[in-house]
Design a protein around this motif. Sequence first.
Motif: not given
Lengths: 412, 345
Positions: B31-35
């Motif tokens: 999950k490289a970018v999470d919100g």
Amino acid sequence: MADRPEEDKTGEPLLRVEGLVKHFPVKKGLLQRQVGAVKAVDGLSFDVHPGETLGIVGESGCGKSTMGRLITRLDEPTDGRIEFQGHDITHMSAGKIRPLRRDVQMIFQDPYSSLNPRHTIGTIVGAPFKLQKVEPEGGVKKEVQRLLGLVGLSPEHYNRYPHEFSGGQRQRIGIARALALSPKLVVADEPVSALDVSIQAQVVNLLDDLQDELGLTYVIIAHDLSVIRHVSDRIAVMYLGKIVELSDRKSLYERPMHPYTKALLSAVPVPDPKRRGVKSERILLKGDVPSPISPPSGCRFHTRCWKATEVCRTVEPPLIQLEPGHEAACHHPENAPDQIPDDTKVLASAREAIALVGDAVAAGADAGKASAGEPAVGEPAVSEPAVVKPAVGEPAEAPEETSEAPKGLTKE
Amino acid sequence: MALLSVDELSVTFAGQGGGRGAGSGARRDTKAVDGVSFEVEEGQVVGLVGESGCGKSVTALALMGLLPRKGVSVGGRAEFDGADLLSMGEKKIRDLRGSQLAMIFQDPLSSLNPVVPIGIQVTEILTRHRGLKGEPARKEAASLLDRVGIPDPDRRLKEYPHQLSGGMRQRALIAMAVACAPRLLIADEPTTALDVTIQAQILELLKELVDQQGTALLMITHDLGVVAGLCDQVNVLYAGRAVETAGRRELFAHPTHPYAHGLLGSIPRLDAPRGDPLRPIRGSINDKIAWADGCAFAPRCDFYTMECLTGTPELTEPRARGHQVRCVNPVLPAETSAGTAEVSS
Ligand SMILES: Nc1ncnc2c1ncn2[C@@H]1O[C@H](COP(=O)(O)OP(=O)(O)OP(=O)(O)O)[C@@H](O)[C@H]1O
Ligand SMILES: Nc1ncnc2c1ncn2[C@@H]1O[C@H](COP(=O)(O)OP(=O)(O)OP(=O)(O)O)[C@@H](O)[C@H]1O
Ligand code: SF4
Ligand SMILES: [Mg+2]
Ligand SMILES: [Mg+2]
């Protein structure tokens, strides 16, 4: 490691470089005739002693990477001599050089292009073991995972490909690969430039620890003067393919002798908008870096130097020791006796060479003038209009600066 | 309405059943970018800062539509001038990239074509974006190289990327991005290879673009010196999420998230006492927990309590309006001043 080289004890340098030159031909026309040469490295001499860290600084394009590629024998020098542990390796053949590859490693400036995109990280970092036919204790995979951990990557990354990593992670893969075989000499070209401060600190501390444990020797190339100060025992300052100052760290930062070094040191921005404007004034070099194809006569820095006189234009100053452990190549050094005291008439160009600007204004300039005009927190001085004051006859604020006020500038 | 408005952007790279190579195991999803949420207005400079691997470049690539389509899932919204970049068709976003969006990539050598001289790479862009051809295009290309501080531009235009030094390649890329005169420019670590003098010149050029043409600039950097000078608004990311958002001055004066607080304390500086070991934040980004379970920074945090381990902390404004922090135990005034005094002494 148990098998530390004998040279340690005898005070012999690990690496000795003499008159190192690399010229890249410039070709023109259909026939590709050579019309000149880029004098990327133009006569470097220095020693690197076992267990020390030599830092190399200088502006973009001054020949740092080229120097690194020469001393690791990835490029063929045009002239000069390179000795490693007392052996001449200047023109050693590819076959003979192989054992050397184990002892001398390079960390490249461009991490991504130095990693084969079709290999996993496990293969890449493990390659030195395979090439040199070394079987680490516990096997290659375990050792590679340990190395990945050391540089702050995770053992899980073993099966990933280079494109699946972030920029800073790739930079650290290069570091892990270079350290795999516990080499004697590591030439690191901007090893932490892509790293944020926290990981940068982690890597810098790692390099330090390895040096303590294994007695590694480093040549570290960096444009960041605060990083260089942190890691180096001695520092070489390069300008247009030459070393203009070579000194132990303390002496260089406290009493820079070459005007170029002085300008470089004063240009370092302070990473906090509130603290800017606290310190006196900074020197901003004006004018472009001259072309390395036809470098200026005499002292190569004379076109941008505020102390330049006639002799600077005509005679090249040799790199000589002006104080124990402190060499500089300048006719009119700072913090040392003038070498040509009779020559006092500054060149016309010298008067426009620099601007002494208030720290805050300079900080604004660094930062694209983001804060010019807008007062910085609690700093009344900052709201002054952003005028760049001329250097001539403008005494600097701080006492240390005043005592070093460029000679000859206040007289006409 | 902001020119770019990003809302809960997330990017996940799918794991694989079993990779190639000796003795490989299965790979988990990343999950490289999470919100991540932020906005960039016309004529504004917004910074994205954070530790290596926290998702800055992946965020940028997602906005540019440059992530691989296979094995990647992208969520959230990212509106550029009212249109969602994330759900846009391939052709449409390619057209946008050719006109209004531009990016300076982090890796200079691999984003230049190795077999084409720099000059042709720059003039091509000038032709495509500004209709310049022939001699005027060449002149403009030379003047662009000159403005990014590359000496002897006429000669350099004829050279191939490998003939330039590392810093020159980086500047050639910047020249190419500026040549586009984009409405939104994403600059991913544009000054890492550059010494202070040239860095100053580049930042000046970017600032000019912002001030004179109203370009919106998303500045990705790990260099807090750059942030201090250039950015109007700063977003600090950690493990794929924004943990602190504030104006530049406010952030430097009162870093409130423990991570941001630590980050400002680990800068090597010329005015620090010599021989002082650098003080990195302890542990590494690998020591994290999933945001879904709590604060990802908790395993490295000096201030953590059990409360930190009960779901994602909300964004709050514990100090000042517009200064948002995602932390259960924010570092508030007393502690902050002690911390910064220590840092700057
Ligand atoms: N293969 C090559 N062919 C021609 N010229 C080259 C080649 N490699 C380097 N040069 C030139 O040599 C000079 C020095 O380059 P070098 O890469 O050593 O600089 P540097 O000090 O490492 O700069 P930076 O800080 O930007 O990386 C530059 O003018 C560069 O263009
Ligand atoms: N194609 C990919 N497949 C799998 N994981 C990836 C891929 N690209 C990036 N990642 C992972 O996603 C995370 C975020 O990467 P990103 O490149 O956005 O980091 P970054 O913040 O730009 O870091 P840096 O400052 O080091 O450039 C990293 O952990 C990286 O390893
Ligand atoms: S004073 Fe003369 S010799 Fe010294 S740096 Fe200036 S120009 Fe060169
Ligand atoms: Mg270089
Ligand atoms: Mg990145």
